[in-house]
Design an enzyme around this catalytic site. Sequence first.
Site, PDB file in Angstrom:
ATOM      1  N   GLY A  97       0.826  -1.222   0.000  1.00 45.60           N
ATOM      2  CA  GLY A  97       0.000   0.000   0.000  1.00 45.60           C
ATOM      3  C   GLY A  97       0.850   1.258   0.000  1.00 45.60           C
ATOM      4  O   GLY A  97       2.072   1.209   0.149  1.00 45.60           O
ATOM      5  N   ARG A 188       3.859  13.809  -7.385  1.00 44.94           N
ATOM      6  CA  ARG A 188       3.832  12.899  -8.530  1.00 44.94           C
ATOM      7  C   ARG A 188       2.517  13.043  -9.286  1.00 44.94           C
ATOM      8  O   ARG A 188       1.453  13.141  -8.687  1.00 44.94           O
ATOM      9  CB  ARG A 188       4.026  11.463  -8.052  1.00 44.94           C
ATOM     10  N   ARG A 195      -1.961  -0.446  -9.669  1.00 41.44           N
ATOM     11  CA  ARG A 195      -0.845  -1.347  -9.974  1.00 41.44           C
ATOM     12  C   ARG A 195      -1.336  -2.774 -10.191  1.00 41.44           C
ATOM     13  O   ARG A 195      -2.459  -3.106  -9.810  1.00 41.44           O
ATOM     14  CB  ARG A 195       0.129  -1.329  -8.783  1.00 41.44           C
ATOM     15  N   ASP A 264       4.010  -4.715  -7.435  1.00 35.23           N
ATOM     16  CA  ASP A 264       3.425  -3.488  -6.888  1.00 35.23           C
ATOM     17  C   ASP A 264       4.030  -2.252  -7.543  1.00 35.23           C
ATOM     18  O   ASP A 264       3.569  -1.137  -7.291  1.00 35.23           O
ATOM     19  CB  ASP A 264       3.606  -3.426  -5.361  1.00 35.23           C
TER      20      ASP A 264
HETATM   21  P1  AMP Z   1       9.126   0.671  -2.974  1.00 32.39           P
HETATM   22  O1  AMP Z   1      10.244  -0.301  -2.845  1.00 32.39           O
HETATM   23  O2  AMP Z   1       9.550   2.112  -2.908  1.00 32.39           O
HETATM   24  O3  AMP Z   1       8.253   0.406  -4.153  1.00 32.39           O
HETATM   25  O4  AMP Z   1       8.224   0.488  -1.658  1.00 32.39           O
HETATM   26  C1  AMP Z   1       7.670  -0.725  -1.244  1.00 32.39           C
HETATM   27  C2  AMP Z   1       6.658  -0.464  -0.166  1.00 32.39           C
HETATM   28  O5  AMP Z   1       7.277   0.127   0.979  1.00 32.39           O
HETATM   29  C3  AMP Z   1       5.541   0.468  -0.567  1.00 32.39           C
HETATM   30  O6  AMP Z   1       4.359   0.003   0.025  1.00 32.39           O
HETATM   31  C4  AMP Z   1       5.970   1.797  -0.002  1.00 32.39           C
HETATM   32  O7  AMP Z   1       4.895   2.650   0.248  1.00 32.39           O
HETATM   33  C5  AMP Z   1       6.644   1.364   1.286  1.00 32.39           C
HETATM   34  N1  AMP Z   1       7.652   2.323   1.741  1.00 32.39           N
HETATM   35  C6  AMP Z   1       8.887   2.543   1.226  1.00 32.39           C
HETATM   36  N2  AMP Z   1       9.536   3.491   1.913  1.00 32.39           N
HETATM   37  C7  AMP Z   1       8.700   3.912   2.888  1.00 32.39           C
HETATM   38  C8  AMP Z   1       8.789   4.886   3.936  1.00 32.39           C
HETATM   39  N3  AMP Z   1       9.880   5.623   4.131  1.00 32.39           N
HETATM   40  N4  AMP Z   1       7.720   5.031   4.742  1.00 32.39           N
HETATM   41  C9  AMP Z   1       6.616   4.281   4.576  1.00 32.39           C
HETATM   42  N5  AMP Z   1       6.480   3.354   3.629  1.00 32.39           N
HETATM   43  C10 AMP Z   1       7.498   3.158   2.785  1.00 32.39           C
HETATM   44 MG    MG Z   2       6.655   0.859  -4.901  1.00 36.84          MG
END
Ligand code: AMP
Ligand code: MG
Length: 496
Positions: A97, A188, A195, A264
């Site tokens: 999410g 963004r 997704r 995702d």
């Molecule tokens: P990503 O690898 O950036 O696609 O992120 C994978 C998941 O981790 C997604 O659900 C993001 O919203 C969550 N996520 C990544 N970094 C953070 C953060 N600093 N705080 C909260 N959620 C995060």
């Molecule tokens: Mg992501």
Amino acid sequence: MNETHFTFTKRLKNTFLEVFKDTGDLHFVAVKSQPLTNPVFVSINNLLCEKLGLDAGVISSEVMLNLMAGDLSEVNLQPISLVYSGHQFGVWAGQLGDGRAMTLGELEVTGSTTEETQLWDIQLKGAGTTPYSRFADGRAVLRSSIREYLCSEAMHGLGIATTRALCLVNSETPVYREEVESAATLCRVARSHIRFGSFEHFHYRNQPEAVKNLADYVISRHFPDWIDEDDRYGNLITHTVGETAKMIAQWQAVGFSHGVMNTDNMSILGDTIDYGPFGFLDSYNPDFICNHTDTNGRYSFKNQPSVGLWNLNALATSLLSLLPSELLVDALKTYEPTFLQVYRGLMSKKLGLEEYRDSDEILINDLLALMAENQVDYTLFFRQLCYLSEDQREVRNLFIDREAFDVWAKVYLQRLEQQDSSDSERSAVMLQTNPKYILRNYMAQTAIEKAQQGDYSEVNLLLEILQSPFEEHPHANHYAGLPPDWAETISVSCSS
Ligand code: AMP
Ligand code: MG
């Protein structure tokens, strides 16, 4: 309410919230932002402002800055975070999410030439925690926000479907990663934030009605002509297969590696989304892994086309309640031919060929093998090839084994003789196909280091050249050559 806020916010709808508000918090949750302290604009994307019909002066105002930094106290908006799940590195990861993203609304944009209006999701990334943050802080560091900001525009400049960003804000809010860094927000802009994992989420929770409602939402927003058609769901998966194949063919042709092709991070519309540890190829290396945490190379450069299909399989599986499996398989079968057709078309164009012929496969493969062996810079080679008829030496000198290049070049020149166009005509087309500028890691790193000292000029310089990467930009010529030696020491991971 302040006038500048008003012009922007009055154009924001929230159709997603409207459609799904009655199903409780199944599809989204309403969230509150946590504003950044002492925000400043790093950059405003004037080109995108123009496209969205936004006055750049309005966007750059103080009140908009506060809004973009997550201060919603003066506006009447209800931000939402979307739920999704996904397969990460091939393994079911369960619920993820929007952990640090919230959609403020959808901006209605009327096209200049058509009566059609389009909705663009306006999303703040890094404006605080959401119920999907798990143990993380909901923040985005300046470093990774600059990378996403610049790369999404670079991809757009290269003609690849992608999310974009309206502006980038830095602040004095501290974030704790390996060291203390400053928190940023990125605004963004996307046609959709839905997704593959959005569908998987409901499928694996055994909520077929929610899968259907989500598909219906995508169809009514993006493909209204299909609403009454019996094969609308078949159209949808076929469309996603085709657009994903096209997107990945473009990635391969331009030498882009996404780095985290989890389901995702795959858009239902086939837009490039979620820029993290991406990388453009410097020297041509099919085994290139840009994400240093991807130790097995699942998402290596050469694996991207097959991972695309793997991900589409995961999406198709999650649509089993909507469509018979034979239809899903039929849709998936269109992936490879579409990919090959687009990829071959692009590679022929890069070589200045007016059309792809079967025999060109050898020409292309021989070239790529030679480039890999000689560690030839991918972007530089194709740019210099545009000038082959004027100066054969420069492109030849990129190879260690120059005789081997001569052998290939002889076949290539014979192939060129089979078409009518003149050298200058061919060169002109090639110059619009082979970019002079890509976002190499060292360029982003240079901009990041300056920005961390409060100097945002390099971010804005890179933005300008990457938005038109086929043009000359003489003042940025130093970014058009080989990367410096220190570039090899840069390591990029998911930490962002
Ligand atoms: P990503 O690898 O950036 O696609 O992120 C994978 C998941 O981790 C997604 O659900 C993001 O919203 C969550 N996520 C990544 N970094 C953070 C953060 N600093 N705080 C909260 N959620 C995060
Ligand atoms: Mg992501």
